[in-house]
Scaffold this active site. Structure first.
Site, PDB file in Angstrom:
ATOM      1  N   CYS A  91      -0.333   9.277   5.741  1.00 28.20           N
ATOM      2  CA  CYS A  91      -1.275  10.407   5.855  1.00 28.20           C
ATOM      3  C   CYS A  91      -1.314  11.045   7.241  1.00 28.20           C
ATOM      4  CB  CYS A  91      -2.682   9.935   5.479  1.00 28.20           C
ATOM      5  SG  CYS A  91      -2.789   9.390   3.778  1.00 28.20           S
TER       6      CYS A  91
HETATM    7  N1  LIG Z   1      -1.731   5.838   0.725  1.00 28.45           N
HETATM    8  C1  LIG Z   1      -2.902   6.292   1.114  1.00 28.45           C
HETATM    9  O1  LIG Z   1      -3.669   5.570   1.740  1.00 28.45           O
HETATM   10  C2  LIG Z   1      -3.368   7.691   0.794  1.00 28.45           C
HETATM   11  C3  LIG Z   1      -4.686   8.034   1.118  1.00 28.45           C
HETATM   12  C4  LIG Z   1      -5.147   9.307   0.792  1.00 28.45           C
HETATM   13  C5  LIG Z   1      -4.278  10.227   0.208  1.00 28.45           C
HETATM   14  N2  LIG Z   1      -2.980   9.883  -0.069  1.00 28.45           N
HETATM   15  C6  LIG Z   1      -2.138  10.882  -0.713  1.00 28.45           C
HETATM   16  O2  LIG Z   1      -1.971  10.517  -2.064  1.00 28.45           O
HETATM   17  C7  LIG Z   1      -0.672  10.898  -2.521  1.00 28.45           C
HETATM   18  C8  LIG Z   1       0.063   9.699  -3.091  1.00 28.45           C
HETATM   19  O3  LIG Z   1       0.234   8.756  -2.043  1.00 28.45           O
HETATM   20  P1  LIG Z   1       0.543   7.239  -2.318  1.00 28.45           P
HETATM   21  O4  LIG Z   1       0.299   6.550  -1.016  1.00 28.45           O
HETATM   22  O5  LIG Z   1      -0.159   6.752  -3.531  1.00 28.45           O
HETATM   23  O6  LIG Z   1       2.101   7.312  -2.608  1.00 28.45           O
HETATM   24  P2  LIG Z   1       3.021   6.144  -3.240  1.00 28.45           P
HETATM   25  O7  LIG Z   1       4.396   6.425  -2.776  1.00 28.45           O
HETATM   26  O8  LIG Z   1       2.405   4.819  -2.976  1.00 28.45           O
HETATM   27  O9  LIG Z   1       2.919   6.401  -4.797  1.00 28.45           O
HETATM   28  C9  LIG Z   1       3.409   7.536  -5.415  1.00 28.45           C
HETATM   29  C10 LIG Z   1       3.954   7.156  -6.782  1.00 28.45           C
HETATM   30  O10 LIG Z   1       4.367   8.349  -7.418  1.00 28.45           O
HETATM   31  C11 LIG Z   1       5.544   8.067  -8.126  1.00 28.45           C
HETATM   32  N3  LIG Z   1       6.229   9.333  -8.383  1.00 28.45           N
HETATM   33  C12 LIG Z   1       6.970  10.079  -7.551  1.00 28.45           C
HETATM   34  N4  LIG Z   1       7.375  11.193  -8.174  1.00 28.45           N
HETATM   35  C13 LIG Z   1       6.871  11.152  -9.418  1.00 28.45           C
HETATM   36  C14 LIG Z   1       6.947  12.020 -10.541  1.00 28.45           C
HETATM   37  N5  LIG Z   1       7.623  13.162 -10.478  1.00 28.45           N
HETATM   38  N6  LIG Z   1       6.327  11.637 -11.667  1.00 28.45           N
HETATM   39  C15 LIG Z   1       5.649  10.476 -11.715  1.00 28.45           C
HETATM   40  N7  LIG Z   1       5.538   9.618 -10.701  1.00 28.45           N
HETATM   41  C16 LIG Z   1       6.141   9.963  -9.565  1.00 28.45           C
HETATM   42  C17 LIG Z   1       6.308   7.112  -7.256  1.00 28.45           C
HETATM   43  O11 LIG Z   1       7.257   6.373  -7.992  1.00 28.45           O
HETATM   44  C18 LIG Z   1       5.159   6.229  -6.730  1.00 28.45           C
HETATM   45  O12 LIG Z   1       4.926   5.130  -7.574  1.00 28.45           O
HETATM   46  C19 LIG Z   1      -0.003  11.554  -1.315  1.00 28.45           C
HETATM   47  O13 LIG Z   1      -0.203  12.926  -1.364  1.00 28.45           O
HETATM   48  C20 LIG Z   1      -0.751  10.981  -0.142  1.00 28.45           C
HETATM   49  O14 LIG Z   1      -0.702  11.824   0.980  1.00 28.45           O
HETATM   50  C21 LIG Z   1      -2.519   8.625   0.201  1.00 28.45           C
END
Ligand SMILES: NC(=O)c1ccc[n+]([C@@H]2O[C@H](COP(=O)([O-])OP(=O)(O)OC[C@H]3O[C@@H](n4cnc5c(N)ncnc54)[C@H](O)[C@@H]3O)[C@@H](O)[C@H]2O)c1
Length: 465
Positions: A299
């Site tokens: 992030c």
């Molecule tokens: N990790 C955090 O602490 C956090 C906190 C707040 C916001 N976010 C935001 O949340 C969002 C997701 O982050 P995350 O940390 O969960 O990412 P992550 O990489 O842990 O998980 C994302 C998942 O999406 C899947 N994916 C990718 N493309 C896809 C598609 N086309 N169809 C279906 N699944 C798909 C991936 O395989 C993965 O399992 C981002 O925008 C991030 O900035 C993350």
């Protein structure tokens, strides 16, 4: 329920545009509220990562049934076998919700047709040119468009620049022939997950929700309201998108400020951690931020640059963000310089020295190494000829990443291992480490987190960086 004039018009227009005609009836507001009240609304979550899985836990915990969709077949298989791959989501929880029939995971997009709400939690990284990589959001929107049903609510949770839901997601979804606000509902609600935090959970963190129109907002707010303690409705998707970016810019800028002051105070012979601790006693007007070896995670190092990119469209530059980025990304270099100086004082060169990095994760007590400054440190130290090992209780081996493949295995933390290294760098202050013990067995400790702040003996071996 009888259709309004607008609904009938939009329906006939979408019929003309549409290449497919979903047969599902449009739920009235009351029917939506009733489905939420009875927990019969079926929630689909796209992207089962650090955000998607805790969200599933929250909705299932509130009594909803959830369908998890991910393109990563290995994740789907693990979940289906009742196994978690995220440290703070126990496998026992996955087994429980699976056994109760509340959750199933799939990579079959057709199953999304059965969901009432579809929540998007896919990655939003930066490209190599440090521009927003919207490919995950785009391909997810296309996938939903191919299966979109009348009456469905679609919510984007991925962090992104203001305007994404309206300018990028909506047109793709409407390519289905269905019309936002009439045939389906669209909202943005930022995820505020903070993995590893124990004082707040997805349920207790207030949920900001912005709708594409009043009805979308009502439905999305009602759905989240049934699962989290507090919903904060805002007037548009753009406000919700901007609020999330503001939160992350605020952290990024303040961390940069304290990182800069760390370097200045160090030259002045003042301990920055003691200064922050003293300033924090002010009961108002000051919030502590702590220096470190650089920013990490999915992030704070990334999201502010989504706004920088968008600002160019409005002929503005985001100078605070750029400067903060410059300072924060220079931190690993600063740490390496401090290591070289500390070794030099002990008549050793960095070239040929054995260095042990403690902590590969980007922050304490998590197993997430995305954008971790430890990776950067390892690469920089190696470039300068050091022999580098690492230990992290949560990262047994370095996985292949998009831009790195270190191929290292976590060294067992024994007194002999610690003694065998010329310098130990504390890059992540995991609670599992016994810092007194580490200092006792080390020859030199470079501490980037003030983890040794309370260590009593061997202080002459500690250098803060
Ligand atoms: N990790 C955090 O602490 C956090 C906190 C707040 C916001 N976010 C935001 O949340 C969002 C997701 O982050 P995350 O940390 O969960 O990412 P992550 O990489 O842990 O998980 C994302 C998942 O999406 C899947 N994916 C990718 N493309 C896809 C598609 N086309 N169809 C279906 N699944 C798909 C991936 O395989 C993965 O399992 C981002 O925008 C991030 O900035 C993350």
């Amino acid at each position: 329920m009888a259709k309004t004039k607008d609904e009938s018009k939009a329906e006939s227009e979408s019929h003309l545009r549409g290449h497919r005609r979903p047969s599902r009836p449009l739920l009235s507001d009351n029917q939506w509220q009733e489905a939420i009240r009875r927990r019969s609304a079926h929630v689909g979550i796209i992207g089962l990562g650090y955000v998607g899985l805790p969200l599933m836990r929250t909705f299932c915990g509130a009594g909803f049934t959830c369908l998890g969709f991910d393109i990563d077949q290995a994740k789907v298989e693990k979940l289906t076998a009742g196994k978690s791959y995220i440290k703070h989501i126990p496998s026992s929880l996955i087994k429980k919700v699976m056994a109760e029939g509340k959750f199933r995971a799939t990579s079959d997009p057709k199953k999304l047709r059965d969901c009432d709400a579809i929540v998007i939690c896919v990655p939003t990284p930066l490209t190599k040119m440090r521009e927003p990589d919207m490919s995950y959001v785009q391909s997810t929107a296309h996938l939903i468009a191919d299966h979109l049903q009348r009456g469905q609510l679609v919510v984007l949770e991925s962090t992104t620049y203001p305007g994404t839901t309206r300018e990028l997601v909506k047109p793709i979804l409407e390519s289905s022939g269905l019309h936002a606000g009439h045939d389906f509902f669209l909202a943005f609600s930022p995820e505020r997950e903070d993995p590893g935090r124990t004082d707040h959970t997805t349920e207790t963190i207030p949920k900001v929700v912005g709708g594409m129109d009043a009805r979308s907002l009502r439905i999305a707010a009602a759905l989240y309201g049934a699962a989290v303690h507090r919903v904060v409705p805002v007037s548009s998707c753009e406000v919700a998108e901007a609020a999330k970016i503001l939160e992350n810019v605020y952290r990024c800028v303040n961390i940069a400020l304290i990182n800069e002051l760390k370097m200045l105070f160090d030259r002045m012979g003042i301990d920055v951690w003691e200064v922050v601790s003293a300033a924090s006693t002010k009961p108002f007007g000051f919030q502590p931020f702590y220096p470190g070896p650089g920013l990490g995670g999915h992030c704070i190092p990334i999201d502010p640059f989504y706004l920088t990119w968008k600002a160019r469209q409005f002929d503005m530059s985001t100078r605070f963000i750029e400067l903060a980025g410059e300072i924060n990304t220079s931190m690993p270099e600063y740490v390496v310089q401090r290591v070289a100086e500390a070794l030099n004082e002990r008549k050793k060169a960095l070239n040929g020295s054995r260095i042990l990095i403690l902590g590969l994760a980007y922050k304490k007590n998590v197993d997430d190494i995305r954008e971790s400054p430890s990776i950067e440190l390892i690469e920089m130290l190696k470039e300068r000829g050091a022999k580098v090992d690492y230990n992290d209780p949560f990262v047994p081996r370095t996985p292949r990443q998009r831009e790195h493949n270190l191929n290292l295995i976590s060294r067992k933390l024994t007194a002999a291992t610690v003694r065998a290294h010329d310098c130990v760098i504390i890059a992540t202050d995991h609670s599992a480490y016994d810092y007194e013990w580490i200092v006792r067995h080390s020859r030199l400790v470079v501490d980037t987190r003030n983890a040794t702040g309370k260590v009593k003996s061997g202080r002459s071996k500690i250098v803060k960086a």
